[in-house]
Motif scaffolding. Sequence first.
Motif, PDB file in Angstrom:
ATOM      1  N   ASN A 357      11.871 -16.342  -5.358  1.00 35.48           N
ATOM      2  CA  ASN A 357      13.020 -16.443  -6.262  1.00 35.48           C
ATOM      3  C   ASN A 357      14.198 -15.633  -5.738  1.00 35.48           C
ATOM      4  N   ILE A 358      13.894 -14.438  -5.213  1.00 32.34           N
ATOM      5  CA  ILE A 358      14.950 -13.578  -4.662  1.00 32.34           C
ATOM      6  C   ILE A 358      15.651 -14.262  -3.499  1.00 32.34           C
ATOM      7  N   LYS A 359      14.859 -14.862  -2.608  1.00 27.07           N
ATOM      8  CA  LYS A 359      15.443 -15.546  -1.457  1.00 27.07           C
ATOM      9  C   LYS A 359      16.213 -16.788  -1.879  1.00 27.07           C
ATOM     10  N   GLN A 360      15.673 -17.527  -2.816  1.00 22.75           N
ATOM     11  CA  GLN A 360      16.313 -18.765  -3.243  1.00 22.75           C
ATOM     12  C   GLN A 360      17.670 -18.493  -3.887  1.00 22.75           C
ATOM     13  N   LEU A 361      17.793 -17.385  -4.633  1.00 25.97           N
ATOM     14  CA  LEU A 361      19.046 -17.070  -5.334  1.00 25.97           C
ATOM     15  C   LEU A 361      19.907 -16.065  -4.571  1.00 25.97           C
ATOM     16  N   ASN A 362      19.520 -15.779  -3.293  1.00 25.25           N
ATOM     17  CA  ASN A 362      20.328 -14.910  -2.412  1.00 25.25           C
ATOM     18  C   ASN A 362      20.572 -13.533  -3.023  1.00 25.25           C
ATOM     19  N   LYS A 363      19.540 -12.917  -3.547  1.00 25.42           N
ATOM     20  CA  LYS A 363      19.654 -11.584  -4.124  1.00 25.42           C
ATOM     21  C   LYS A 363      19.316 -10.530  -3.072  1.00 25.42           C
ATOM     22  N   THR A 364      19.941  -9.353  -3.227  1.00 19.04           N
ATOM     23  CA  THR A 364      19.657  -8.209  -2.360  1.00 19.04           C
ATOM     24  C   THR A 364      18.945  -7.153  -3.193  1.00 19.04           C
ATOM     25  N   VAL A 365      17.797  -6.665  -2.690  1.00 19.54           N
ATOM     26  CA  VAL A 365      17.015  -5.657  -3.401  1.00 19.54           C
ATOM     27  C   VAL A 365      17.049  -4.356  -2.622  1.00 19.54           C
ATOM     28  N   LEU A 366      17.448  -3.279  -3.282  1.00 23.05           N
ATOM     29  CA  LEU A 366      17.462  -1.942  -2.690  1.00 23.05           C
ATOM     30  C   LEU A 366      16.384  -1.113  -3.382  1.00 23.05           C
ATOM     31  N   PHE A 367      15.384  -0.714  -2.620  1.00 30.48           N
ATOM     32  CA  PHE A 367      14.252   0.001  -3.198  1.00 30.48           C
ATOM     33  C   PHE A 367      13.850   1.131  -2.266  1.00 30.48           C
ATOM     34  N   ASP A 368      14.000   2.374  -2.747  1.00 33.30           N
ATOM     35  CA  ASP A 368      13.609   3.558  -1.979  1.00 33.30           C
ATOM     36  C   ASP A 368      12.257   4.035  -2.480  1.00 33.30           C
ATOM     37  N   LYS A 369      11.269   4.043  -1.574  1.00 33.44           N
ATOM     38  CA  LYS A 369       9.931   4.460  -1.970  1.00 33.44           C
ATOM     39  C   LYS A 369       9.881   5.958  -2.226  1.00 33.44           C
ATOM     40  N   SER A 370       8.993   6.346  -3.157  1.00 38.22           N
ATOM     41  CA  SER A 370       8.978   7.740  -3.608  1.00 38.22           C
ATOM     42  C   SER A 370       7.647   8.446  -3.393  1.00 38.22           C
ATOM     43  N   GLY A 371       6.560   7.687  -3.202  1.00 38.45           N
ATOM     44  CA  GLY A 371       5.239   8.294  -3.067  1.00 38.45           C
ATOM     45  C   GLY A 371       4.655   8.789  -4.375  1.00 38.45           C
ATOM     46  N   VAL A 372       5.174   8.306  -5.486  1.00 37.68           N
ATOM     47  CA  VAL A 372       4.737   8.758  -6.808  1.00 37.68           C
ATOM     48  C   VAL A 372       3.442   8.061  -7.209  1.00 37.68           C
ATOM     49  N   VAL A 373       2.509   8.811  -7.802  1.00 35.46           N
ATOM     50  CA  VAL A 373       1.251   8.277  -8.324  1.00 35.46           C
ATOM     51  C   VAL A 373       1.127   8.682  -9.790  1.00 35.46           C
ATOM     52  N   ILE A 374       0.807   7.725 -10.672  1.00 39.23           N
ATOM     53  CA  ILE A 374       0.646   8.015 -12.092  1.00 39.23           C
ATOM     54  C   ILE A 374      -0.667   7.418 -12.589  1.00 39.23           C
ATOM     55  N   LYS A 375      -1.009   7.747 -13.829  1.00 40.56           N
ATOM     56  CA  LYS A 375      -2.168   7.150 -14.486  1.00 40.56           C
ATOM     57  C   LYS A 375      -1.687   6.066 -15.449  1.00 40.56           C
ATOM     58  N   GLY A 376      -2.287   4.889 -15.352  1.00 39.41           N
ATOM     59  CA  GLY A 376      -1.882   3.821 -16.255  1.00 39.41           C
ATOM     60  C   GLY A 376      -2.672   2.553 -16.012  1.00 39.41           C
ATOM     61  N   ASP A 377      -2.394   1.540 -16.831  1.00 31.76           N
ATOM     62  CA  ASP A 377      -3.018   0.222 -16.688  1.00 31.76           C
ATOM     63  C   ASP A 377      -2.128  -0.608 -15.771  1.00 31.76           C
ATOM     64  N   GLU A 378      -2.589  -0.823 -14.532  1.00 30.22           N
ATOM     65  CA  GLU A 378      -1.741  -1.460 -13.525  1.00 30.22           C
ATOM     66  C   GLU A 378      -1.371  -2.889 -13.907  1.00 30.22           C
ATOM     67  N   PHE A 379      -2.291  -3.614 -14.538  1.00 34.24           N
ATOM     68  CA  PHE A 379      -1.997  -4.998 -14.907  1.00 34.24           C
ATOM     69  C   PHE A 379      -0.818  -5.064 -15.859  1.00 34.24           C
ATOM     70  N   TRP A 380      -0.875  -4.264 -16.960  1.00 33.47           N
ATOM     71  CA  TRP A 380       0.170  -4.356 -17.982  1.00 33.47           C
ATOM     72  C   TRP A 380       1.482  -3.754 -17.495  1.00 33.47           C
ATOM     73  N   LEU A 381       1.413  -2.675 -16.711  1.00 31.66           N
ATOM     74  CA  LEU A 381       2.657  -2.129 -16.161  1.00 31.66           C
ATOM     75  C   LEU A 381       3.305  -3.105 -15.190  1.00 31.66           C
ATOM     76  N   SER A 382       2.481  -3.806 -14.406  1.00 31.70           N
ATOM     77  CA  SER A 382       3.019  -4.818 -13.495  1.00 31.70           C
ATOM     78  C   SER A 382       3.702  -5.938 -14.270  1.00 31.70           C
ATOM     79  N   GLN A 383       3.080  -6.336 -15.408  1.00 25.27           N
ATOM     80  CA  GLN A 383       3.702  -7.379 -16.226  1.00 25.27           C
ATOM     81  C   GLN A 383       5.050  -6.915 -16.759  1.00 25.27           C
ATOM     82  N   ALA A 384       5.125  -5.649 -17.162  1.00 31.02           N
ATOM     83  CA  ALA A 384       6.392  -5.118 -17.670  1.00 31.02           C
ATOM     84  C   ALA A 384       7.458  -5.108 -16.575  1.00 31.02           C
TER      85      ALA A 384
END
Length: 486
Positions: A357-384
Amino acid sequence: MLNFHHLLDRVFKQKLSFSIFVRIWLTFVLITLLSMGLALYHIQKTVRPSAKRVVEDSLVDTSRLLAVMVADDVATLDKNELNQSFNKHLAHVFTGADDLLWYHQKDKSTYHLYITDKQGVVIYDSKNASVGADFSRWNDVYLTLQGKYGARSTDVDGHSVMYVASPIIHQDKLIGVLSVGKPTQTLVPYINKSTDEIIKIILTIMVITLATATFMAWWLRHGIERVNRYTKGLASTAPPHFYLGRELNELMASIHAMKDTIENKAYVTEYVHTLTHELKSPLTAIRASAEILTDDLTADEKKQFTNIILTQADKLTALVDRLLSLAKLEQPNFKLDKLSIDVDEMITHCLNLKSANIKQLNKTVLFDKSGVVIKGDEFWLSQAVLNIIDNAIYYGKNTIKINITQDSKNTTITIINNGEKLDDFIIKKAFDRYFSVGHANRQKSTGLGLTLVKQVVELHGGTATFGQFDESSENWVKVVLVLPNA
């Protein structure tokens, strides 16, 4: 294109509807007939050669035994004396007797025995037909005289006769060859008898298999009918139990659980809307990837978008499987499956799912990785996160920024995109259920995406906020998720 079902409909002039009993039974019948037919075919192909090998083995032993027994006579007697001596002792064997030798009306030996001298000339013949003939060029005699294994198969009166020869050794010298032959035609009654017995065994196995298939098909149909009767009377019928039917019992447990869910949770309809909303994003990603695959792409790009399609298909399955869990999302006893989550990996995974979708709509994504680790439900956080990224892709202009920060207590995920300035009432109602704003690039949504985001974050003990700000003469929309670290 005419498929198999349409072909059957045309042949029978009506739409066919076979019960599961008939389908399972026909499948077993076809498999049984095919396997038994192949088995019978290969048995027919192997019985005759195997019988011939057994006969050849017996001829080898017989010829060697007789060669040792006649060695002294061949060495000391002349041709006439040899014939008289052998005829005297073997006439009863080769010319027949009054008593039967075996069950198949056999009254004489079918062996043909002849002896040659060391030049290959016949000095004795049990049929008295070839005495004096030169057999030195026949393979059985020729090869034996050369010190090799001598055997041949010759057509006699329309029937094949197998011959095996052994050397006659006297005082460590080769003085002749003894050859024993047997017509293969004599094997036919035994081969036929063996074949008949095998066919009987195969037919017996077929009958037992088909009877078992009939019972199993009936048993399964009976179980499905019980399930059907139960589903028709859910309100007043107790779920049946199936002995030796684990899958059916699991199905009944699932149906019973679904019944309880439908009866006890009147607001389940709202979660159906939520599920419908969540199904749209994977389907869009699959369609976008499929469209891109029609373009000229490198092998790596094709692999990337193919993987996206497969991943999204798996996601659709996972969403359907979690329908009951989704219905429990707002219940007090609902529990998240909290594990350690690498936030960078989670965000990267979400971006990969949306890359088409990003490529199709010519969007630019800027994402700086942080190395952060948390406790949570990965499925539901991914959905959010996927819901927020989805909004940023379709409602934003061209740039998406993702920032992750962490302090001693909380982790903050901020997703922003440049876009049109929003009215204050939109900011205020963004997380409301079913609230949605139309957009030129997209049909109006169900308004459940940000609602789900808020529910998931609050279940994790965090907060979700929606807002906008100006920067470099451009409007930016932001969604901020604040999540506790543990």
